[in-house]
Design a protein around this motif. Structure first.
Motif, PDB file in Angstrom:
ATOM      1  N   MET A  77      37.375  40.446  46.661  1.00 36.57           N
ATOM      2  CA  MET A  77      38.692  39.948  47.083  1.00 36.57           C
ATOM      3  C   MET A  77      39.080  38.729  46.259  1.00 36.57           C
ATOM      4  O   MET A  77      40.218  38.636  45.755  1.00 36.57           O
ATOM      5  CB  MET A  77      38.684  39.580  48.573  1.00 36.57           C
ATOM      6  N   VAL A  78      38.145  37.789  46.116  1.00 38.46           N
ATOM      7  CA  VAL A  78      38.411  36.559  45.361  1.00 38.46           C
ATOM      8  C   VAL A  78      38.753  36.897  43.913  1.00 38.46           C
ATOM      9  O   VAL A  78      39.725  36.376  43.352  1.00 38.46           O
ATOM     10  CB  VAL A  78      37.208  35.583  45.438  1.00 38.46           C
ATOM     11  N   ASN A  79      37.994  37.778  43.301  1.00 34.95           N
ATOM     12  CA  ASN A  79      38.249  38.158  41.904  1.00 34.95           C
ATOM     13  C   ASN A  79      39.634  38.775  41.734  1.00 34.95           C
ATOM     14  O   ASN A  79      40.337  38.476  40.760  1.00 34.95           O
ATOM     15  CB  ASN A  79      37.176  39.128  41.400  1.00 34.95           C
ATOM     16  N   GLN A  80      40.050  39.636  42.657  1.00 35.55           N
ATOM     17  CA  GLN A  80      41.363  40.267  42.563  1.00 35.55           C
ATOM     18  C   GLN A  80      42.488  39.253  42.796  1.00 35.55           C
ATOM     19  O   GLN A  80      43.485  39.248  42.085  1.00 35.55           O
ATOM     20  CB  GLN A  80      41.484  41.436  43.551  1.00 35.55           C
ATOM     21  N   LEU A  81      42.329  38.398  43.801  1.00 36.49           N
ATOM     22  CA  LEU A  81      43.350  37.394  44.093  1.00 36.49           C
ATOM     23  C   LEU A  81      43.484  36.386  42.950  1.00 36.49           C
ATOM     24  O   LEU A  81      44.586  35.921  42.648  1.00 36.49           O
ATOM     25  CB  LEU A  81      43.040  36.676  45.410  1.00 36.49           C
ATOM     26  N   ALA A  82      42.370  36.056  42.295  1.00 37.29           N
ATOM     27  CA  ALA A  82      42.389  35.092  41.192  1.00 37.29           C
ATOM     28  C   ALA A  82      43.122  35.637  39.967  1.00 37.29           C
ATOM     29  O   ALA A  82      43.481  34.880  39.066  1.00 37.29           O
ATOM     30  CB  ALA A  82      40.966  34.685  40.820  1.00 37.29           C
ATOM     31  N   ARG A  83      43.371  36.943  39.926  1.00 38.24           N
ATOM     32  CA  ARG A  83      44.117  37.541  38.811  1.00 38.24           C
ATOM     33  C   ARG A  83      45.615  37.289  38.922  1.00 38.24           C
ATOM     34  O   ARG A  83      46.350  37.499  37.963  1.00 38.24           O
ATOM     35  CB  ARG A  83      43.848  39.046  38.768  1.00 38.24           C
ATOM     36  N   LEU A  84      46.077  36.862  40.095  1.00 39.58           N
ATOM     37  CA  LEU A  84      47.502  36.571  40.290  1.00 39.58           C
ATOM     38  C   LEU A  84      47.875  35.293  39.546  1.00 39.58           C
ATOM     39  O   LEU A  84      47.075  34.362  39.467  1.00 39.58           O
ATOM     40  CB  LEU A  84      47.820  36.425  41.785  1.00 39.58           C
ATOM     41  N   PRO A  85      49.097  35.223  38.994  1.00 43.18           N
ATOM     42  CA  PRO A  85      49.494  34.023  38.253  1.00 43.18           C
ATOM     43  C   PRO A  85      49.558  32.803  39.172  1.00 43.18           C
ATOM     44  O   PRO A  85      50.048  32.881  40.300  1.00 43.18           O
ATOM     45  CB  PRO A  85      50.884  34.376  37.708  1.00 43.18           C
ATOM     46  N   GLY A  86      49.037  31.689  38.694  1.00 42.70           N
ATOM     47  CA  GLY A  86      49.085  30.448  39.458  1.00 42.70           C
ATOM     48  C   GLY A  86      48.029  30.341  40.542  1.00 42.70           C
ATOM     49  O   GLY A  86      48.005  29.373  41.294  1.00 42.70           O
ATOM     50  N   VAL A  87      47.169  31.347  40.645  1.00 40.94           N
ATOM     51  CA  VAL A  87      46.115  31.331  41.669  1.00 40.94           C
ATOM     52  C   VAL A  87      44.775  31.126  40.974  1.00 40.94           C
ATOM     53  O   VAL A  87      44.285  32.010  40.273  1.00 40.94           O
ATOM     54  CB  VAL A  87      46.093  32.634  42.494  1.00 40.94           C
ATOM     55  N   GLY A  88      44.208  29.950  41.169  1.00 41.29           N
ATOM     56  CA  GLY A  88      42.890  29.664  40.610  1.00 41.29           C
ATOM     57  C   GLY A  88      41.800  30.193  41.529  1.00 41.29           C
ATOM     58  O   GLY A  88      42.060  30.739  42.599  1.00 41.29           O
ATOM     59  N   ARG A  89      40.562  29.999  41.119  1.00 38.25           N
ATOM     60  CA  ARG A  89      39.433  30.528  41.878  1.00 38.25           C
ATOM     61  C   ARG A  89      39.352  29.924  43.278  1.00 38.25           C
ATOM     62  O   ARG A  89      39.103  30.629  44.246  1.00 38.25           O
ATOM     63  CB  ARG A  89      38.143  30.272  41.105  1.00 38.25           C
ATOM     64  N   LYS A  90      39.580  28.613  43.407  1.00 37.70           N
ATOM     65  CA  LYS A  90      39.486  27.973  44.725  1.00 37.70           C
ATOM     66  C   LYS A  90      40.583  28.477  45.665  1.00 37.70           C
ATOM     67  O   LYS A  90      40.327  28.752  46.833  1.00 37.70           O
ATOM     68  CB  LYS A  90      39.576  26.447  44.598  1.00 37.70           C
ATOM     69  N   THR A  91      41.806  28.603  45.136  1.00 36.70           N
ATOM     70  CA  THR A  91      42.903  29.120  45.960  1.00 36.70           C
ATOM     71  C   THR A  91      42.620  30.561  46.359  1.00 36.70           C
ATOM     72  O   THR A  91      42.856  30.962  47.495  1.00 36.70           O
ATOM     73  CB  THR A  91      44.245  29.025  45.202  1.00 36.70           C
ATOM     74  N   ALA A  92      42.118  31.353  45.424  1.00 38.15           N
ATOM     75  CA  ALA A  92      41.777  32.754  45.713  1.00 38.15           C
ATOM     76  C   ALA A  92      40.725  32.830  46.816  1.00 38.15           C
ATOM     77  O   ALA A  92      40.807  33.677  47.714  1.00 38.15           O
ATOM     78  CB  ALA A  92      41.268  33.437  44.447  1.00 38.15           C
TER      79      ALA A  92
END
Length: 198
Positions: A10-25
């Motif tokens: 989930m974190v890896n997929q969310l981190a692919r969104l623009p403006g979303v870093g690893r911590k936010t993901a």
């Protein structure tokens, strides 16, 4: 403690969104895990349906679920002026102004040789085709005031001027609430050149 594989995915997929870093993901992933299952399903279905149902308007390139976007369908809008923007988000920004009542043309990018994007990679041909129909009298170039946006506006302007269509560029200048002493020279120069009579 190692991260659970499902959460890591989930974190890896969310981190692919623009403006979303690893911590936010990671924060988003944990928030999703705490949501009720029906809300998670609604979120997933909304994202999937949006991707499946939304397509480009064949006339202007804006997003639509129908044959034409709402702006191209609106018979109350002026047909003799078209505002050229980089992407559909810019259409929304212009519409929030509530002062423009013409049509749009969405390029879906700007000329950027550094990124390998040339004139044939964005919707310039489609714009010229629309102009060939003879109804449009003015083209407003509203690309961003950065290097790529300026280069794109200059390129399009050179193509359109020989067609006898009026070409204008939105003014760029000092933002409301900005202070002159902190404004760069190029912005000040554009603001000065774009001055108007009161």
């Amino acid at each position: 403690m190692a991260e659970i594989e499902a959460i890591a995915r989930m974190v890896n997929q969310l981190a692919r969104l623009p403006g979303v870093g690893r911590k936010t993901a990671q924060r988003l992933a944990y928030h999703i895990l705490e949501m009720p299952e029906d809300q998670v399903r609604e979120l997933a279905v909304a994202i999937f349906d949006g991707k499946k149902k939304v397509k480009l308007c064949p006339v202007c390139g804006n997003y639509t679920e129908g044959k034409l976007c709402a702006i191209c369908r609106d018979s109350q809008r002026r047909r003799d002026i078209v505002c050229v923007v980089k992407d559909p988000r810019d259409v929304n920004a212009m519409e929030r102004m509530r002062d423009y009542n013409g049509l749009y043309h969405v390029l879906h990018g700007v000329i950027s040789p550094m990124d390998g994007v040339g004139p044939d990679d964005i919707r310039i041909r489609e714009l010229l085709s629309r102009l060939g129909e003879g109804e449009i009298r003015e083209v407003v170039l509203a690309t961003n005031p950065d290097v790529e946006g300026e280069a794109t506006a200059a390129y399009i302007s050179r193509l359109i001027k020989p067609l006898g269509v009026k070409v204008t560029r939105i003014a760029h200048g000092v933002p409301v609430g900005g202070e002159l002493e902190y404004t760069d020279e190029i912005t000040l120069m554009r603001a000065f050149q774009g001055r108007r009579e009161l």
